[in-house]
Design an enzyme around this catalytic site. Sequence first.
Site, PDB file in Angstrom:
ATOM      1  N   THR A 127       0.842  -1.190   0.000  1.00  0.00           N
ATOM      2  CA  THR A 127       0.000   0.000   0.000  1.00  0.00           C
ATOM      3  C   THR A 127       0.881   1.245   0.000  1.00  0.00           C
ATOM      4  OG1 THR A 127      -1.777   1.205   1.143  1.00  0.00           O
ATOM      5  CG2 THR A 127      -0.205   0.065   2.545  1.00  0.00           C
TER       6      THR A 127
ATOM      7  N   ASN B  69      -0.665   3.926   1.250  1.00  0.00           N
ATOM      8  CA  ASN B  69      -1.500   4.724   2.154  1.00  0.00           C
ATOM      9  C   ASN B  69      -1.077   4.472   3.604  1.00  0.00           C
ATOM     10  OD1 ASN B  69      -3.619   5.613   3.835  1.00  0.00           O
ATOM     11  ND2 ASN B  69      -5.131   5.377   2.197  1.00  0.00           N
ATOM     12  N   ILE B  70      -0.407   5.451   4.190  1.00  0.00           N
ATOM     13  CA  ILE B  70       0.122   5.303   5.552  1.00  0.00           C
ATOM     14  C   ILE B  70      -0.993   5.151   6.595  1.00  0.00           C
ATOM     15  CG2 ILE B  70       0.348   7.809   5.962  1.00  0.00           C
ATOM     16  CD1 ILE B  70       2.856   5.155   7.176  1.00  0.00           C
TER      17      ILE B  70
ATOM     18  N   ASP C  40      -8.398  -3.462  -0.916  1.00  0.00           N
ATOM     19  CA  ASP C  40      -9.155  -2.471  -1.677  1.00  0.00           C
ATOM     20  C   ASP C  40     -10.447  -2.225  -0.909  1.00  0.00           C
ATOM     21  OD1 ASP C  40      -8.812  -1.098  -4.423  1.00  0.00           O
ATOM     22  OD2 ASP C  40     -10.953  -1.518  -4.260  1.00  0.00           O
TER      23      ASP C  40
ATOM     24  N   GLY D 279      -9.648  10.049   3.617  1.00  0.00           N
ATOM     25  CA  GLY D 279     -10.769   9.805   2.708  1.00  0.00           C
ATOM     26  C   GLY D 279     -12.099  10.287   3.260  1.00  0.00           C
TER      27      GLY D 279
ATOM     28  N   ASP E 276     -13.614   9.458   5.937  1.00  0.00           N
ATOM     29  CA  ASP E 276     -13.759   9.325   7.394  1.00  0.00           C
ATOM     30  C   ASP E 276     -14.603  10.439   8.030  1.00  0.00           C
ATOM     31  OD1 ASP E 276     -12.527   6.900   7.766  1.00  0.00           O
ATOM     32  OD2 ASP E 276     -10.585   7.732   8.314  1.00  0.00           O
TER      33      ASP E 276
ATOM     34  N   LYS F 113     -11.532   3.627  15.779  1.00  0.00           N
ATOM     35  CA  LYS F 113     -11.992   3.279  14.420  1.00  0.00           C
ATOM     36  C   LYS F 113     -11.863   1.771  14.191  1.00  0.00           C
ATOM     37  CE  LYS F 113     -11.258   4.054   9.476  1.00  0.00           C
ATOM     38  NZ  LYS F 113     -10.464   4.663   8.407  1.00  0.00           N
TER      39      LYS F 113
ATOM     40  N   ARG G  95     -12.076  -2.334   7.462  1.00  0.00           N
ATOM     41  CA  ARG G  95     -10.696  -2.804   7.282  1.00  0.00           C
ATOM     42  C   ARG G  95     -10.274  -3.683   8.458  1.00  0.00           C
ATOM     43  NH1 ARG G  95      -9.066   1.649   6.247  1.00  0.00           N
ATOM     44  NH2 ARG G  95      -9.453   1.283   4.051  1.00  0.00           N
TER      45      ARG G  95
HETATM   46  P1  IMP Z   1      -8.725   2.256  -2.050  1.00  0.00           P
HETATM   47  O1  IMP Z   1      -8.936   2.102  -3.518  1.00  0.00           O
HETATM   48  O2  IMP Z   1      -8.849   0.986  -1.290  1.00  0.00           O
HETATM   49  O3  IMP Z   1      -7.510   3.029  -1.669  1.00  0.00           O
HETATM   50  O4  IMP Z   1      -9.946   3.105  -1.465  1.00  0.00           O
HETATM   51  C1  IMP Z   1     -10.786   3.864  -2.250  1.00  0.00           C
HETATM   52  C2  IMP Z   1     -11.184   5.136  -1.567  1.00  0.00           C
HETATM   53  O5  IMP Z   1     -12.178   4.850  -0.598  1.00  0.00           O
HETATM   54  C3  IMP Z   1     -10.068   5.862  -0.831  1.00  0.00           C
HETATM   55  O6  IMP Z   1      -9.428   6.775  -1.647  1.00  0.00           O
HETATM   56  C4  IMP Z   1     -10.820   6.580   0.250  1.00  0.00           C
HETATM   57  O7  IMP Z   1     -11.262   7.813  -0.239  1.00  0.00           O
HETATM   58  C5  IMP Z   1     -12.014   5.678   0.495  1.00  0.00           C
HETATM   59  N1  IMP Z   1     -11.785   4.845   1.675  1.00  0.00           N
HETATM   60  C6  IMP Z   1     -11.407   3.555   1.724  1.00  0.00           C
HETATM   61  N2  IMP Z   1     -11.295   3.148   2.996  1.00  0.00           N
HETATM   62  C7  IMP Z   1     -11.603   4.211   3.743  1.00  0.00           C
HETATM   63  C8  IMP Z   1     -11.639   4.418   5.148  1.00  0.00           C
HETATM   64  O8  IMP Z   1     -11.342   3.555   5.988  1.00  0.00           O
HETATM   65  N3  IMP Z   1     -12.007   5.640   5.528  1.00  0.00           N
HETATM   66  C9  IMP Z   1     -12.319   6.640   4.658  1.00  0.00           C
HETATM   67  N4  IMP Z   1     -12.282   6.506   3.364  1.00  0.00           N
HETATM   68  C10 IMP Z   1     -11.915   5.291   2.903  1.00  0.00           C
END
Ligand code: IMP
Length: 198
Positions: free
Chosen positions: A17, A19-20, A75, A152, A154, A175, A181
């Site tokens: 990932t 995403n930190i 994802d 995101g 949240d 959370k 997740r």
């Molecule tokens: P990704 O493709 O798994 O990175 O996630 C798609 C998008 O969903 C991210 O860019 C976030 O905007 C949103 N997202 C996914 N998981 C979360 C979360 O736990 N909290 C807030 N937004 C999330």
Amino acid sequence: MQSGRKFPYGKLIFFVTGNIHKFNEARRILAEHGVSVAMLKVKTVEIQDNEIENIAKMSALNAVREVNLPLIVEDAGLFIEALNGFPGPFSSYVYRTIGLSGILKLLDGVENRRAQFKSAVVFCDPSGELRCFVGISNGRIAEKPRGTSGFGFDPIFEPEEQPAKTFGEMSIEEKNLFSHRARALKKFAEWYRNFLGA
Ligand code: IMP
């Protein structure tokens, strides 16, 4: 603990990932289940699909081909009931384009604010083992953003178990009690310990 050729990394897993925030959430929840995790940045092509499970599976297969390590890929998406599940698998693009304010505008005057976060965690290793673990968090979309934690969507998501707060108003620990997740990772960790014979 098993060791040797099949399990040279013990209970360590690589989380692919960039995403930190995701990594920090994962580190805590996996540690609670006796699994260590290292962050691994690998450029993978993210396919477009209606199912986040398929997106994660393809990314995991591509990543293993690149690095030859046991790893997980995650994802996730936000599925809003009144919008027929939008943005779902397109959450990342929608976040980058119309953002929180765009989603709130789409829901302006809409009474049904039910929504669901879904996470698909896929494990893959060089032997070809491929497993998918899904976690869900039900909740609602807030009327306006609250809180500065997390990432995101949240600040606009209130989980049903703690509706007074958005994820953006919670610590990682809080959370993780309710998040999609954390639920998917918990299922993965329980399976992984068993897989390793730990
Ligand atoms: P990704 O493709 O798994 O990175 O996630 C798609 C998008 O969903 C991210 O860019 C976030 O905007 C949103 N997202 C996914 N998981 C979360 C979360 O736990 N909290 C807030 N937004 C999330």
